[in-house]
Design a protein around this motif. Structure first.
Motif, PDB file in Angstrom:
ATOM      1  N   SER A 120       0.732  -1.260   0.057  1.00 47.14           N
ATOM      2  CA  SER A 120      -0.009  -0.151   0.152  1.00 47.14           C
ATOM      3  C   SER A 120       0.942   1.283   0.199  1.00 47.14           C
ATOM      4  N   PRO A 121       0.217   2.376  -0.376  1.00 43.20           N
ATOM      5  CA  PRO A 121       1.135   3.805  -0.578  1.00 43.20           C
ATOM      6  C   PRO A 121       1.634   4.035   1.048  1.00 43.20           C
ATOM      7  N   GLU A 122       0.862   3.518   2.052  1.00 39.62           N
ATOM      8  CA  GLU A 122       1.643   4.025   3.472  1.00 39.62           C
ATOM      9  C   GLU A 122       2.540   3.136   3.735  1.00 39.62           C
ATOM     10  N   VAL A 123       2.648   2.163   3.357  1.00 37.77           N
ATOM     11  CA  VAL A 123       4.011   1.060   3.534  1.00 37.77           C
ATOM     12  C   VAL A 123       5.078   1.671   2.787  1.00 37.77           C
TER      13      VAL A 123
ATOM     14  N   ALA B 206       5.312   4.545   1.760  1.00 43.99           N
ATOM     15  CA  ALA B 206       5.882   5.810   2.249  1.00 43.99           C
ATOM     16  C   ALA B 206       6.815   5.648   3.443  1.00 43.99           C
ATOM     17  N   GLY B 207       6.417   4.603   4.464  1.00 41.60           N
ATOM     18  CA  GLY B 207       7.409   4.203   5.584  1.00 41.60           C
ATOM     19  C   GLY B 207       8.501   3.670   4.888  1.00 41.60           C
TER      20      GLY B 207
ATOM     21  N   PRO C 275       5.336   7.384  -2.273  1.00 43.65           N
ATOM     22  CA  PRO C 275       3.896   7.518  -1.177  1.00 43.65           C
ATOM     23  C   PRO C 275       2.763   7.480  -2.312  1.00 43.65           C
TER      24      PRO C 275
END
Length: 272
Positions: A194-197, A199-200, A241
């Protein structure tokens, strides 16, 4: 595989490291070319078969041959022969590069940013240290274990190894993100992309790159080529992201690669 063959393999499959070799002093090139060609072969080895046992056997073959070089056994192989000539007994340390690829044989995705960072530390960081040795750093003192405190408890200056490690991890994370669209198809990407992962992971890369940049004055100029990040790092970190589709379109053109290499050749600015 002669040194020219190593160069051609890198030019086709790892152009950033091919460029690094072109900028390195002539006396360092045999070591760098054979090291990076070996890394290319080790990255390919577990992907040659979808059967985990066969893939791991291929890696084990490389490990045993590298141990043979370290023991002084003569090699008759297109890559191992020039590698032995360039590195001699020091090649006994190279199995660590192959061991780090064992998990690739299982074709199992990674579970989040921490797992990706650990994988990059096991693969990219040892490679960067060997590359620094190829540039002559070993002769100048090598990578001594850092002393956590200076004289009378004063804060010590960073060890060069820490800067090399931080830059290698930051660049390695960015390169891993750039390769993620292909890795997903091979079963070597992420369980959750996912974009959140993503981005991390990009955040971890930025932090390591910032750490290296802040300590750049402690790094000898001769190590600059092996710390050079290449043209695609910023694009991958910006795209992450936005998701895996954005990463798929973020690869730099050949023109941008050449432009970045030319700018580095003029400035020796490896930090970003």
């Amino acid at each position: 595989m002669s040194l020219d063959d190593c160069a051609e393999a890198l030019r086709e499959h790892d152009p950033d490291r091919f460029g690094i070799c072109l900028l390195a002093p002539a006396e360092a090139r045999p070591r760098l070319l054979t090291l990076y060609a070996l890394n290319l072969e080790l990255a390919r080895a577990p992907l040659a078969s979808t059967e985990p046992l066969i893939a791991e056997m291929r890696l084990q073959w490389w490990i045993e041959r590298l141990e043979d070089i370290g023991a002084g056994k003569v090699q008759s192989h297109e890559l191992l022969t020039p590698l032995a000539e360039a590195w001699g007994p020091r090649a006994a340390g190279f199995p660590v590069l192959a061991e780090a690829r064992r998990r690739d044989a299982a074709r199992e995705p990674l579970d989040g940013p921490e797992a990706v960072a650990a994988y990059v530390r096991d693969t990219a960081v040892p490679l960067a240290r060997f590359a620094a040795e190829a540039m002559g750093w070993e002769a100048a003192g090598g990578f001594a274990p850092p002393d956590p405190r200076g004289v009378f408890g004063k804060r010590r200056k960073p060890d060069v190894a820490e800067v090399v490690d931080a830059q290698a991890e930051g660049v390695g994370l960015a390169h891993w993100l750039a390769a993620l669209p292909a890795l997903q198809g091979l079963g070597l990407g992420l369980w959750d992309a996912s974009p959140e992962v993503l981005a991390g992971i990009a955040g971890k890369a930025r932090a390591k790159l910032a750490e290296a940049r802040a300590q750049r004055r402690f790094v000898p100029r001769r190590l600059a080529p092996v710390l050079f990040a290449g043209a695609g790092v910023r694009a991958a970190l910006r795209a992450a992201p936005r998701g895996i589709e954005a990463l798929a379109g973020a690869a730099p053109s050949e023109f941008r690669r050449r432009l970045a290499l030319g700018a580095f050749a003029l400035t020796h600015r490896w930090w970003i």
